[in-house]
Design an enzyme around this catalytic site. Structure first.
Site, PDB file in Angstrom:
ATOM      1  N   GLY A  79       0.201   1.279 -32.129  1.00 50.76           N
ATOM      2  CA  GLY A  79       1.145   0.663 -31.534  1.00 50.76           C
ATOM      3  C   GLY A  79       1.392   0.907 -30.408  1.00 50.76           C
ATOM      4  N   LEU A  87      -6.537  -7.094 -33.084  1.00 50.80           N
ATOM      5  CA  LEU A  87      -8.319  -6.972 -32.576  1.00 50.80           C
ATOM      6  C   LEU A  87      -9.017  -8.632 -33.605  1.00 50.80           C
ATOM      7  CD1 LEU A  87      -9.087  -3.395 -33.145  1.00 50.80           C
ATOM      8  CD2 LEU A  87      -8.714  -4.710 -31.182  1.00 50.80           C
ATOM      9  N   ASN A 105      -1.169 -11.085 -23.697  1.00 51.77           N
ATOM     10  CA  ASN A 105      -2.177  -9.799 -23.721  1.00 51.77           C
ATOM     11  C   ASN A 105      -2.539  -9.054 -23.181  1.00 51.77           C
ATOM     12  OD1 ASN A 105      -4.501  -8.859 -26.263  1.00 51.77           O
ATOM     13  ND2 ASN A 105      -6.077  -9.367 -24.614  1.00 51.77           N
ATOM     14  N   HIS A 107      -5.000  -5.889 -21.667  1.00 51.01           N
ATOM     15  CA  HIS A 107      -7.027  -5.383 -21.963  1.00 51.01           C
ATOM     16  C   HIS A 107      -7.058  -4.542 -20.879  1.00 51.01           C
ATOM     17  CE1 HIS A 107     -11.167  -5.944 -22.860  1.00 51.01           C
ATOM     18  NE2 HIS A 107     -11.119  -5.622 -21.875  1.00 51.01           N
TER      19      HIS A 107
HETATM   20  C1  GRF Z   1      -5.991   0.416 -27.068  1.00 46.09           C
HETATM   21  O1  GRF Z   1      -6.936   0.760 -26.991  1.00 46.09           O
HETATM   22  C2  GRF Z   1      -5.166  -0.545 -25.312  1.00 46.09           C
HETATM   23  O2  GRF Z   1      -6.132   0.206 -24.901  1.00 46.09           O
HETATM   24  C3  GRF Z   1      -5.136  -2.039 -26.557  1.00 46.09           C
HETATM   25  O3  GRF Z   1      -5.531  -2.010 -27.975  1.00 46.09           O
HETATM   26  C4  GRF Z   1      -5.478  -0.510 -28.420  1.00 46.09           C
HETATM   27  C5  GRF Z   1      -4.646   0.081 -29.091  1.00 46.09           C
HETATM   28  O4  GRF Z   1      -2.880   0.258 -28.363  1.00 46.09           O
HETATM   29  N1  GRF Z   1      -4.467  -2.360 -26.138  1.00 46.09           N
HETATM   30  P1  GRF Z   1      -2.213   0.177 -29.964  1.00 46.09           P
HETATM   31  O5  GRF Z   1      -1.389   2.078 -28.905  1.00 46.09           O
HETATM   32  O6  GRF Z   1      -1.883  -0.324 -30.325  1.00 46.09           O
HETATM   33  O7  GRF Z   1      -0.565  -0.198 -28.841  1.00 46.09           O
END
Ligand code: GRF
Length: 197
Positions: free
Chosen positions: A12, A81, A98, A100
């Site tokens: 997060g 995810l 989103n 990425h």
């Molecule tokens: C990270 O790999 C980021 O690149 C992708 O989601 C993953 C977790 O991000 N967007 P976060 O720290 O949970 O926001």
């Protein structure tokens, strides 16, 4: 004030960046809801610390109902995810954003998430990578691109050091894209995003 829902699956840090930016008024919006598809992820703790409604929900019908219940205007996928149900993507056309961790259209699509992206970047030997913020459509990482940031790949980088550099840029362009959305400055025409700054 734009009502924002953030969907998460992990630590997060992107969620935290959005929460901080709404609380500092950099973003003219409020995070009303955080939904994770996985129990016990730290992203849920981050939301609770800021008294934001946070829950784990996998059922698509219930997710849709929660969006309506909180009058959500913008859905942000921050390390989420799961592929969204078509009904949600249709209902929130160009209202789902989103982040990425690569320069789309490179290293994206099915199977490219988290460290797998950066491992592929190192393996391919590209000299630059980065992050992309885009609107979500029915595909995986195929929607109109809102903003990108470039990160140089140094010779001594590995997947983990690249991930750290990219994550810094993710936070910046995610916040900025949401800021522009909340100011109604993003237009989509023929699959391209125009920023009316
Ligand atoms: C990270 O790999 C980021 O690149 C992708 O989601 C993953 C977790 O991000 N967007 P976060 O720290 O949970 O926001």
């Amino acid at each position: 004030m734009v009502n924002i829902a953030v969907l998460v699956s992990g630590g997060g840090t992107n969620l935290q960046a959005v929460i901080d930016a709404t609380e500092s008024k950099e973003i003219n919006g409020e995070v009303k809801l955080v939904i994770s598809n996985k129990e016990g992820v730290f992203a849920l703790e981050r939301a609770k610390k800021h008294n934001i409604r946070a829950l784990t929900e996998k059922d698509n019908e219930k997710i849709l109902a929660l969006m309506e219940e909180e009058n959500i205007d913008l859905i942000v996928l921050a390390g989420y995810l799961k592929i969204l149900p078509e009904a949600l993507v249709k209902k929130y056309k160009n209202k789902i954003i989103n982040i990425h961790p690569s320069l789309i259209p490179s290293f994206c699509g099915m199977g490219y998430y988290g460290s797998k992206v950066h491992e592929a970047v190192i393996k391919r030997g590209v000299k630059f990578t980065g992050a992309t913020v885009h609107f979500v459509d029915e595909g995986a990482d195929t929607g109109p691109i809102i903003m990108q940031a470039v990160v140089k790949v140094d010779q001594d980088d590995d997947a983990s050091s690249i991930a750290k550099k990219v994550l810094v840029e993710e936070h910046k362009i995610l916040k900025d894209s949401i800021r522009l959305f909340c100011l109604n400055k993003l237009d989509v025409k023929d699959g391209r995003v125009y920023i009316n700054e």
